[in-house]
Enzyme design. Structure first.
Site, short mmCIF file in Angstrom:
data_model
loop_
_atom_site.label_atom_id
_atom_site.label_comp_id
_atom_site.label_asym_id
_atom_site.label_seq_id
_atom_site.Cartn_x
_atom_site.Cartn_y
_atom_site.Cartn_z
N THR A 17 -63.54 4.84 -2.25
CA THR A 17 -64.47 4.88 -3.38
C THR A 17 -64.02 3.97 -4.52
O THR A 17 -62.84 3.60 -4.61
CB THR A 17 -64.61 6.32 -3.94
OG1 THR A 17 -63.30 6.78 -4.29
CG2 THR A 17 -65.22 7.25 -2.91
N GLU B 82 -64.19 9.24 4.04
CA GLU B 82 -64.07 8.59 2.72
C GLU B 82 -62.83 9.11 1.99
O GLU B 82 -62.54 10.30 2.03
CB GLU B 82 -65.33 8.93 1.92
CG GLU B 82 -65.30 8.44 0.49
CD GLU B 82 -66.49 8.93 -0.31
OE1 GLU B 82 -67.62 8.50 -0.04
OE2 GLU B 82 -66.28 9.74 -1.24
N LYS C 160 -83.76 -1.16 -1.28
CA LYS C 160 -82.36 -1.53 -0.97
C LYS C 160 -82.27 -2.07 0.45
O LYS C 160 -81.52 -3.00 0.73
CB LYS C 160 -81.43 -0.31 -1.13
CG LYS C 160 -81.31 0.17 -2.56
CD LYS C 160 -80.12 1.09 -2.78
CE LYS C 160 -80.41 2.53 -2.50
NZ LYS C 160 -79.38 3.44 -3.06
N HIS D 42 -82.27 11.80 -5.24
CA HIS D 42 -81.35 11.45 -6.33
C HIS D 42 -81.84 12.16 -7.58
O HIS D 42 -83.04 12.23 -7.84
CB HIS D 42 -81.33 9.93 -6.55
CG HIS D 42 -80.33 9.50 -7.56
ND1 HIS D 42 -80.67 9.25 -8.87
CD2 HIS D 42 -79.00 9.33 -7.49
CE1 HIS D 42 -79.57 8.90 -9.54
NE2 HIS D 42 -78.55 8.95 -8.73
N ARG E 224 -74.80 1.92 -7.31
CA ARG E 224 -74.98 1.69 -8.74
C ARG E 224 -73.83 2.28 -9.55
O ARG E 224 -73.33 1.67 -10.48
CB ARG E 224 -76.30 2.32 -9.21
CG ARG E 224 -76.64 1.97 -10.64
CD ARG E 224 -77.70 2.87 -11.20
NE ARG E 224 -77.20 4.24 -11.39
CZ ARG E 224 -77.92 5.23 -11.87
NH1 ARG E 224 -79.19 5.03 -12.19
NH2 ARG E 224 -77.39 6.44 -12.02
N GLY E 225 -73.40 3.51 -9.17
CA GLY E 225 -72.44 4.25 -9.99
C GLY E 225 -73.18 5.19 -10.92
O GLY E 225 -74.37 5.02 -11.18
N TYR F 68 -80.28 9.99 -0.33
CA TYR F 68 -80.17 11.35 -0.87
C TYR F 68 -81.16 12.31 -0.20
O TYR F 68 -82.33 12.38 -0.61
CB TYR F 68 -80.40 11.32 -2.39
CG TYR F 68 -79.41 10.41 -3.08
CD1 TYR F 68 -78.21 10.91 -3.58
CD2 TYR F 68 -79.63 9.03 -3.17
CE1 TYR F 68 -77.27 10.06 -4.16
CE2 TYR F 68 -78.70 8.18 -3.74
CZ TYR F 68 -77.53 8.70 -4.24
OH TYR F 68 -76.59 7.86 -4.79
P1 FAD Z 1 -79.63 3.31 -7.04
O1 FAD Z 1 -80.01 2.95 -5.66
O2 FAD Z 1 -79.69 2.25 -8.07
O3 FAD Z 1 -80.56 4.55 -7.46
C1 FAD Z 1 -80.34 5.26 -8.68
C2 FAD Z 1 -81.66 5.88 -9.14
O4 FAD Z 1 -82.58 4.85 -9.55
C3 FAD Z 1 -82.42 6.64 -8.06
O5 FAD Z 1 -83.08 7.71 -8.70
C4 FAD Z 1 -83.42 5.64 -7.50
O6 FAD Z 1 -84.57 6.27 -6.96
C5 FAD Z 1 -83.74 4.78 -8.71
N1 FAD Z 1 -83.90 3.36 -8.41
C6 FAD Z 1 -83.26 2.65 -7.45
N2 FAD Z 1 -83.58 1.36 -7.55
C7 FAD Z 1 -84.43 1.23 -8.59
C8 FAD Z 1 -85.08 0.12 -9.21
N3 FAD Z 1 -84.91 -1.13 -8.75
N4 FAD Z 1 -85.86 0.36 -10.29
C9 FAD Z 1 -86.04 1.62 -10.78
N5 FAD Z 1 -85.43 2.71 -10.21
C10 FAD Z 1 -84.63 2.51 -9.15
N6 FAD Z 1 -70.33 6.49 -7.25
C11 FAD Z 1 -69.26 5.79 -7.72
O7 FAD Z 1 -69.15 5.58 -8.93
N7 FAD Z 1 -68.30 5.32 -6.87
C12 FAD Z 1 -68.35 5.51 -5.54
O8 FAD Z 1 -67.48 5.06 -4.80
C13 FAD Z 1 -69.47 6.25 -5.00
N8 FAD Z 1 -69.59 6.47 -3.67
C14 FAD Z 1 -70.70 7.11 -3.19
C15 FAD Z 1 -70.85 7.27 -1.81
C16 FAD Z 1 -71.97 7.92 -1.29
C17 FAD Z 1 -72.12 8.08 0.20
C18 FAD Z 1 -72.98 8.40 -2.17
C19 FAD Z 1 -74.20 9.10 -1.61
C20 FAD Z 1 -72.84 8.25 -3.53
C21 FAD Z 1 -71.71 7.61 -4.07
N9 FAD Z 1 -71.54 7.41 -5.44
C22 FAD Z 1 -70.45 6.72 -5.92
C23 FAD Z 1 -72.49 7.98 -6.40
C24 FAD Z 1 -73.60 7.01 -6.81
O9 FAD Z 1 -73.06 5.92 -7.51
C25 FAD Z 1 -74.57 7.80 -7.70
O10 FAD Z 1 -75.26 8.74 -6.95
C26 FAD Z 1 -75.50 6.97 -8.58
O11 FAD Z 1 -76.09 7.85 -9.54
C27 FAD Z 1 -76.64 6.30 -7.82
O12 FAD Z 1 -76.17 5.29 -7.04
P2 FAD Z 1 -77.16 4.52 -6.04
O13 FAD Z 1 -76.36 3.42 -5.46
O14 FAD Z 1 -77.84 5.45 -5.13
O15 FAD Z 1 -78.18 3.92 -7.12
#
Ligand code: FAD
Length: 317
Positions: free
Chosen positions: A49, A18, A199, A183, A124-125, A179
């Site tokens: 990213t 990455e 997801k 998370h 999500r971010g 995670y």
């Molecule tokens: P989600 O899957 O939405 O989860 C976030 C939280 O909400 C979790 O606690 C989950 O259990 C909960 N949740 C999920 N879905 C729901 C739902 N439908 N209803 C209620 N709760 C829910 N960030 C950036 O900004 N840019 C990047 O390029 C980036 N790259 C990354 C690459 C990797 C490999 C990883 C592991 C993380 C990266 N991140 C990046 C960080 C990521 O955006 C954060 O960790 C963010 O806080 C969560 O993203 P997620 O996609 O896991 O969110």
């Protein structure tokens, strides 16, 4: 090629990494150098990213502070295109919910499709700096599963405007984040895996994990995902410790543990070069064990540095 197809065809773990876009005003040449130095290990794909805008307060000439919305690392889509054109390796741009309305997401997906991308990592971010909780854009997605759903719909030729005629379908392979140490917003691992499964059910083809420094965390995570019925490949994310500060910063930034043994090894170091060597050795041992376990790929968070990843790759691949 799609990530999922590379995984299916592979005989052993893929080498992937990455990159972050340069800070605004920076040059793309550094990224080119990083990739160039890692090409001999034949990366199967490279991730780029995406960074949401941030709020900054800048002092005006009259002494008052002005609130500005700034994007510190713009250019994910153009950098992904430039890397793909130069190195002919599949590139996986990250796409986030934060800062995007559904329409803006759709337009970004159309751009990515027209540019020939076949892969997206859907996230999500994090909350914008200064905010405690993630706030979706009005009309945007609150969670990554909704973004996955939108991508999958476009793969079926379904756009936001139902009156569009003769729409073309995209063909994106979609990855999502997982995670092994949970998370940070989730009350417990069960809940986190429950949402991770959402997801996957929305159409994600594979999972890439947050970094971890203790392989047993990954092994337990995979077991729990499988027990919950998640069957897609789970790619481990690895980052070598590279500075003294990492020991303090990584747990705070990513809510993960650093094993005591690794902290002690770093504590014995006198120079930053020694710290980098400790990081290389630790991650190499992690990668070798994960390879024996049969992981689909080893995904390295480079933070734009290639020397340590080169050393690890030369011992593992
Ligand atoms: P989600 O899957 O939405 O989860 C976030 C939280 O909400 C979790 O606690 C989950 O259990 C909960 N949740 C999920 N879905 C729901 C739902 N439908 N209803 C209620 N709760 C829910 N960030 C950036 O900004 N840019 C990047 O390029 C980036 N790259 C990354 C690459 C990797 C490999 C990883 C592991 C993380 C990266 N991140 C990046 C960080 C990521 O955006 C954060 O960790 C963010 O806080 C969560 O993203 P997620 O996609 O896991 O969110």
């Amino acid at each position: 090629m799609k990530v999922i197809d590379s995984i299916r065809k592979a005989q052993g773990p893929l080498f992937t990494f990455e990159l972050l876009p340069p800070r605004k005003g920076g040059k793309i040449d550094r990224l080119f150098n990083t990739v160039g130095e890692l090409m001999e290990f034949e990366p199967s794909y490279i991730n780029v990213t995406y960074h949401q805008h941030e709020i900054e307060y800048q002092e005006r000439p009259d002494g008052l502070m002005e609130r500005k919305v700034v994007q510190k690392r713009p250019g994910t889509i153009s950098i992904s295109t430039a890397l793909h054109n130069k190195f002919k390796v599949p590139v996986v741009p990250h796409l986030i919910c934060g800062g995007f309305t559904r329409e803006e997401t759709e337009d970004a997906l159309i751009d990515l499709n027209f540019l020939g991308f076949q892969n997206i990592l859907a996230l999500r971010g994090d909350p914008v700096s200064g905010q405690k909780r993630f706030k979706p854009e009005a009309g945007g997605h609150a969670h990554a599963n909704e973004l996955v759903e939108q991508i999958v719909k476009m793969n079926q030729g379904e756009y936001l405007n139902p009156n569009l005629k003769n729409t073309s379908a995209s063909d994106f392979c979609v990855g999502v984040a997982g995670y092994p140490e949970k998370h940070y917003e989730s009350p417990n691992m069960e809940t986190d895996i429950y949402w991770l499964k959402h997801k996957v059910e929305a159409g994600a083809d594979y999972i890439v994990t947050q970094m971890f420094f203790d392989n047993s965390k990954y092994f337990h995570f995979v077991e729990r995902c499988r027990a919950a019925g998640i069957q897609v490949p789970i790619i481990p994310g690895l980052k070598p410790i590279s500075t003294f500060k990492d020991i303090d910063l990584i747990p705070r930034a990513f809510y993960i543990d650093i094993p005591n043994e690794l902290c002690q090894e770093v504590g014995k170091c006198e120079t930053k070069e020694q710290v980098r060597e400790v990081g290389v050795e630790w991650t190499t041992q992690q990668a070798l064990e994960l390879k024996r376990y049969g992981v689909p790929a080893l995904h390295f968070f480079t933070l734009g540095q290639s020397d340590n990843i080169r050393k690890i790759a030369s011992r593992v691949f």
